[in-house]
Design an enzyme around this catalytic site. Structure first.
Site, PDB file in Angstrom:
ATOM      1  N   ARG A   1      45.671  27.594  40.222  1.00 27.93           N
ATOM      2  CA  ARG A   1      46.432  26.303  40.155  1.00 27.93           C
ATOM      3  C   ARG A   1      47.461  26.670  39.003  1.00 27.93           C
ATOM      4  O   ARG A   1      48.373  25.902  38.920  1.00 27.93           O
ATOM      5  CB  ARG A   1      45.829  25.347  39.998  1.00 27.93           C
TER       6      ARG A   1
ATOM      7  N   LYS B   1      45.644  21.525  52.327  1.00 25.53           N
ATOM      8  CA  LYS B   1      44.683  22.656  52.091  1.00 25.53           C
ATOM      9  C   LYS B   1      43.311  22.425  52.483  1.00 25.53           C
ATOM     10  O   LYS B   1      42.952  23.393  52.989  1.00 25.53           O
ATOM     11  CB  LYS B   1      44.831  22.860  50.660  1.00 25.53           C
TER      12      LYS B   1
ATOM     13  N   ARG C   1      44.313   8.473  52.707  1.00 37.41           N
ATOM     14  CA  ARG C   1      43.022   9.611  52.915  1.00 37.41           C
ATOM     15  C   ARG C   1      41.680   8.884  52.722  1.00 37.41           C
ATOM     16  O   ARG C   1      41.592   7.931  51.935  1.00 37.41           O
ATOM     17  CB  ARG C   1      43.375  10.787  52.139  1.00 37.41           C
TER      18      ARG C   1
ATOM     19  N   ARG D   1      39.485   8.499  47.101  1.00 32.26           N
ATOM     20  CA  ARG D   1      39.091   9.211  45.889  1.00 32.26           C
ATOM     21  C   ARG D   1      39.907   8.494  44.451  1.00 32.26           C
ATOM     22  O   ARG D   1      41.002   7.519  44.689  1.00 32.26           O
ATOM     23  CB  ARG D   1      39.980  10.485  45.894  1.00 32.26           C
TER      24      ARG D   1
ATOM     25  N   ARG E   1      50.077  13.906  39.824  1.00 36.74           N
ATOM     26  CA  ARG E   1      49.700  15.037  40.382  1.00 36.74           C
ATOM     27  C   ARG E   1      50.705  15.962  40.903  1.00 36.74           C
ATOM     28  O   ARG E   1      50.780  17.274  40.897  1.00 36.74           O
ATOM     29  CB  ARG E   1      48.725  14.875  41.286  1.00 36.74           C
TER      30      ARG E   1
HETATM   31  P1  AP5 Z   1      43.858  17.400  52.542  1.00 37.26           P
HETATM   32  O1  AP5 Z   1      43.392  18.118  53.648  1.00 37.26           O
HETATM   33  O2  AP5 Z   1      42.955  16.622  51.875  1.00 37.26           O
HETATM   34  O3  AP5 Z   1      44.859  17.587  51.419  1.00 37.26           O
HETATM   35  P2  AP5 Z   1      44.598  18.735  50.231  1.00 37.26           P
HETATM   36  O4  AP5 Z   1      45.954  19.581  49.999  1.00 37.26           O
HETATM   37  O5  AP5 Z   1      43.362  19.444  50.106  1.00 37.26           O
HETATM   38  O6  AP5 Z   1      44.925  17.592  48.967  1.00 37.26           O
HETATM   39  P3  AP5 Z   1      43.937  17.356  47.708  1.00 37.26           P
HETATM   40  O7  AP5 Z   1      44.253  16.055  47.295  1.00 37.26           O
HETATM   41  O8  AP5 Z   1      42.436  17.515  47.952  1.00 37.26           O
HETATM   42  O9  AP5 Z   1      44.583  18.332  46.991  1.00 37.26           O
HETATM   43  P4  AP5 Z   1      44.603  18.541  45.233  1.00 37.26           P
HETATM   44  O10 AP5 Z   1      44.939  19.678  45.081  1.00 37.26           O
HETATM   45  O11 AP5 Z   1      45.362  17.344  44.470  1.00 37.26           O
HETATM   46  O12 AP5 Z   1      43.043  18.050  45.059  1.00 37.26           O
HETATM   47  P5  AP5 Z   1      41.721  18.768  44.583  1.00 37.26           P
HETATM   48  O13 AP5 Z   1      40.698  18.052  44.992  1.00 37.26           O
HETATM   49  O14 AP5 Z   1      42.224  20.245  44.838  1.00 37.26           O
HETATM   50  O15 AP5 Z   1      44.886  16.106  53.413  1.00 37.26           O
HETATM   51  C1  AP5 Z   1      45.541  15.076  52.525  1.00 37.26           C
HETATM   52  C2  AP5 Z   1      45.440  14.138  53.698  1.00 37.26           C
HETATM   53  O16 AP5 Z   1      46.234  14.022  54.707  1.00 37.26           O
HETATM   54  C3  AP5 Z   1      44.182  13.640  54.570  1.00 37.26           C
HETATM   55  O17 AP5 Z   1      43.757  12.129  54.711  1.00 37.26           O
HETATM   56  C4  AP5 Z   1      44.052  14.499  55.787  1.00 37.26           C
HETATM   57  O18 AP5 Z   1      43.586  13.960  56.769  1.00 37.26           O
HETATM   58  C5  AP5 Z   1      45.669  14.301  56.148  1.00 37.26           C
HETATM   59  N1  AP5 Z   1      46.340  15.419  56.597  1.00 37.26           N
HETATM   60  C6  AP5 Z   1      45.989  16.714  56.627  1.00 37.26           C
HETATM   61  N2  AP5 Z   1      46.923  17.543  57.230  1.00 37.26           N
HETATM   62  C7  AP5 Z   1      47.654  16.748  57.834  1.00 37.26           C
HETATM   63  C8  AP5 Z   1      48.785  16.724  59.078  1.00 37.26           C
HETATM   64  N3  AP5 Z   1      49.084  18.020  59.333  1.00 37.26           N
HETATM   65  N4  AP5 Z   1      49.443  15.703  59.354  1.00 37.26           N
HETATM   66  C9  AP5 Z   1      48.727  14.531  58.879  1.00 37.26           C
HETATM   67  N5  AP5 Z   1      47.984  14.197  58.074  1.00 37.26           N
HETATM   68  C10 AP5 Z   1      47.214  15.327  57.744  1.00 37.26           C
HETATM   69  O19 AP5 Z   1      41.942  18.654  42.995  1.00 37.26           O
HETATM   70  C11 AP5 Z   1      41.584  17.091  42.616  1.00 37.26           C
HETATM   71  C12 AP5 Z   1      41.707  17.499  40.846  1.00 37.26           C
HETATM   72  O20 AP5 Z   1      40.693  18.274  40.538  1.00 37.26           O
HETATM   73  C13 AP5 Z   1      43.285  18.241  40.467  1.00 37.26           C
HETATM   74  O21 AP5 Z   1      44.081  17.153  40.339  1.00 37.26           O
HETATM   75  C14 AP5 Z   1      42.661  18.559  39.021  1.00 37.26           C
HETATM   76  O22 AP5 Z   1      42.507  17.584  38.128  1.00 37.26           O
HETATM   77  C15 AP5 Z   1      41.304  18.976  39.497  1.00 37.26           C
HETATM   78  N6  AP5 Z   1      41.416  20.501  39.806  1.00 37.26           N
HETATM   79  C16 AP5 Z   1      40.897  20.979  40.949  1.00 37.26           C
HETATM   80  N7  AP5 Z   1      41.034  22.515  40.922  1.00 37.26           N
HETATM   81  C17 AP5 Z   1      41.610  22.636  39.927  1.00 37.26           C
HETATM   82  C18 AP5 Z   1      41.884  23.922  39.243  1.00 37.26           C
HETATM   83  N8  AP5 Z   1      41.860  25.286  39.836  1.00 37.26           N
HETATM   84  N9  AP5 Z   1      42.569  23.866  37.793  1.00 37.26           N
HETATM   85  C19 AP5 Z   1      42.343  22.690  37.387  1.00 37.26           C
HETATM   86  N10 AP5 Z   1      42.008  21.688  37.736  1.00 37.26           N
HETATM   87  C20 AP5 Z   1      41.767  21.580  38.887  1.00 37.26           C
HETATM   88 MG    MG Z   2      41.601  18.982  48.892  1.00 32.78          MG
END
Ligand code: AP5
Ligand code: MG
Length: 213
Positions: A88, A13, A127, A160, A171
């Site tokens: 979410r 994402k 990552r 992270r 997660r």
């Molecule tokens: P990346 O682009 O980093 O993936 P992502 O979908 O952004 O993954 P996140 O881990 O950031 O998602 P998340 O939803 O768990 O975390 P968030 O920060 O939102 O890609 C992942 C890896 O793959 C990278 O190394 C990248 O380089 C690689 N990659 C990407 N595309 C690729 C491809 N096509 N091929 C190969 N490799 C590839 O949330 C973190 C925490 O915050 C949550 O767990 C929660 O506790 C809290 N939080 C955040 N938002 C909310 C909300 N709205 N409500 C409640 N809690 C929340």
């Molecule tokens: Mg992310």
């Protein structure tokens, strides 16, 4: 253009949202990045959010919704924005729909980046993230030019805290339980688009650009 990125943790994402934001000149709003910046700066919000994030749990809606509603009301969001990691939960989606309704607006696209769970754990352990500017790398598939250093801003890259394999599994469970229902929510709203997130990241982006035009 107002876009939501849906998808499991690690689906890509953030990677895609950054590119969308660049191409269409709209802000990239990641709730995860906002929480991590708050943790880094030691704010009250950061302290509260960290308790949940480190366990792989969602931060409560009451700490999340107002923050986003406030953010999308700012001037730079006038021409649209790309939401990454929000909504979410169904209550978050409803808060967003209601806030936009009040402004006579609605979301244009919800893009689901589809990646099976098996691929996710592998991606997460490789990552590396920049806590300064939000850029994301992968040690094998998307390495930075200089090991451990962000190409975009020169800051140090980190693994992270929530990318440990046992937290990643939690997660994923939370995603299936609380976030996956949003796929149906946006299908019913008529704005859901799905892309195959297992492709190389350039191909995923090309698919998205085809959808957005
Ligand atoms: P990346 O682009 O980093 O993936 P992502 O979908 O952004 O993954 P996140 O881990 O950031 O998602 P998340 O939803 O768990 O975390 P968030 O920060 O939102 O890609 C992942 C890896 O793959 C990278 O190394 C990248 O380089 C690689 N990659 C990407 N595309 C690729 C491809 N096509 N091929 C190969 N490799 C590839 O949330 C973190 C925490 O915050 C949550 O767990 C929660 O506790 C809290 N939080 C955040 N938002 C909310 C909300 N709205 N409500 C409640 N809690 C929340
Ligand atoms: Mg992310």
């Amino acid at each position: 253009m107002k876009i939501i990125m849906l998808g499991a943790p690690g689906a890509g994402k953030g990677t895609q949202a950054k590119q969308i934001a660049g191409k269409y000149s709209i802000p990239h709003i990641s709730t995860g990045d906002i929480f991590r910046a708050n943790i880094k700066n030691g704010t009250e919000l950061g302290k509260k959010a960290k308790e949940y994030m480190d366990q792989g749990l969602l931060v409560p809606d009451e700490l999340t919704c107002d923050l986003v509603v406030d953010r999308i009301g700012q001037d730079d969001c006038k021409n649209g924005f790309v939401l990454d990691g929000f909504p979410r939960t169904i209550p978050q989606a409803e808060a967003l729909t209601n806030a936009l309704n009040e402004l006579g607006q609605k979301m244009d696209y919800a893009i689901d980046v589809d990646v099976p769970d098996e691929n996710i754990v592998k991606r997460m352990s490789g990552r590396r993230a920049c806590l300064e500017c939000g850029a994301t790398y992968h040690v094998v598939s998307i390495p930075p030019k200089k090991e451990g250093i962000c190409d975009a801003c020169g800051s140090e890259l980190v693994l992270r805290d929530d990318d440990k394999p046992e937290t990643v599994q939690k997660r994923l469970d939370v995603y299936h339980e609380q976030t996956q229902p949003l796929i149906d929510y946006y299908k019913k709203a008529g704005i859901l688009k799905s892309v195959d997130g297992t492709q190389p990241m350039e191909d995923v982006f090309a698919e998205i650009v085809k959808i957005l035009g």
